[in-house]
Scaffold this active site. Structure first.
Site, PDB file in Angstrom:
ATOM      1  N   GLY A 159       0.813  -1.212   0.000  1.00 39.03           N
ATOM      2  CA  GLY A 159       0.000   0.000   0.000  1.00 39.03           C
ATOM      3  C   GLY A 159       0.842   1.255   0.000  1.00 39.03           C
ATOM      4  CB  SER A 175       0.447   3.711  -4.614  1.00 44.12           C
ATOM      5  OG  SER A 175      -0.836   3.355  -4.123  1.00 44.12           O
ATOM      6  CE1 TYR A 189      -8.308  -0.472  10.216  1.00 40.27           C
ATOM      7  CE2 TYR A 189      -8.408   0.652  12.336  1.00 40.27           C
ATOM      8  CZ  TYR A 189      -7.767   0.411  11.138  1.00 40.27           C
ATOM      9  OH  TYR A 189      -6.580   1.047  10.855  1.00 40.27           O
TER      10      TYR A 189
END
Length: 254
Positions: free
Chosen positions: A12, A14, A159
């Site tokens: 991740g 980017s 989460y």
């Protein structure tokens, strides 16, 4: 004297915190492989930024939610290691890729739960397992958690539970991989102004002020507050830091 440059793989990488981590790592003189899910242009831009810092970089597509693709992903990693970095192994794995789903405990659906499990726990579990085949001894694993694993905020039951699982896993990784001198640590950000969760912390002025008011340093975090801590864990200065949870939250909910 030939100095062997270390290589870090940041999932991740980017955008958001992952991008900040990748650039901060490059500033330490470490080469970087980043992954992206769908936005290749953004990933290529980060690669150029890293190359402008004088380090080598590569971007590889990865859907961390789909563990069936991991074998093919590591074939691509091996090719990049040979073609871009002239080696066959890397040193540090940063498990950063993830999403946030805001829903109450009672309202969380099984589909949401499964999605979070695949991305936040199952994905990093088996990605790291397979990564060990192409990791050098003496490297490190940095798992990204959240302040919500220490304190609770309604809407993040699923989460935060996945991140709690990652924190426990990190201790087992540190214990079992110690014979290879591979360290495993957790970095747990607090509330950060990014596009994570639809940019809610960044764009909701009232929420931003509320979070700042419960933070000892009086503001919410910025991506630059996080990347350097992850980069530190990829350096020789952190060689004796192992099985630790480092919360980077400015002192939230003390």
């Amino acid at each position: 004297m030939v100095v062997n440059t270390k290589i870090a793989l940041v999932t991740g990488g980017s955008r958001g915190l992952g991008k900040n981590m990748a650039i901060a790592i490059a500033k330490k003189g470490i080469d970087v492989i980043i992954t992206y899910n769908s936005k290749k242009e953004e990933a290529d831009s980060v690669v150029k930024e890293i190359e402008n810092l004088g380090q080598k970089a590569s971007a590889i597509q990865l859907n961390v939610a789909d563990s069936k693709t991991f074998d093919g992903f590591f074939e691509s990693v091996s090719s990049a290691l040979q073609n871009t970095f002239s080696t066959d192994k890397f040193d540090f794995l940063v498990n950063n890729a993830g999403i946030g789903i805001h829903n109450s405990f009672i309202g969380t659906t099984e589909a949401e739960f499964d999605q979070l499990t695949n991305i936040q726990f199952k994905g990093p579990f088996f990605l790291t397992q397979k990564a060990l085949n192409v990791m050098n001894n003496g490297g490190g694993i940095i798992n990204i958690s959240t302040g919500l694993a220490r304190f609770s905020s309604p809407g993040y039951a699923a989460y935060a539970s996945m991140k709690g699982a990652i924190e426990t896993l990190t201790k087992y990784q540190a214990k079992e991989l110690g014979e290879r001198q591979i360290r495993a640590n957790v970095v747990a950000p607090g509330a950060i102004e990014t596009d994570f969760g639809g940019g809610v912390v960044r764009d909701n002025e009232q929420l931003n002020k509320t979070l700042a008011s419960i933070t000892a340093l009086g503001r919410v975090g910025l991506p630059d507050d996080i990347g350097g801590v992850v980069a530190f864990l990829c350096t020789e200065d952190a060689r004796w830091v192992n099985a630790q949870r480092i919360e980077v939250s400015g002192g939230m909910n003390l």
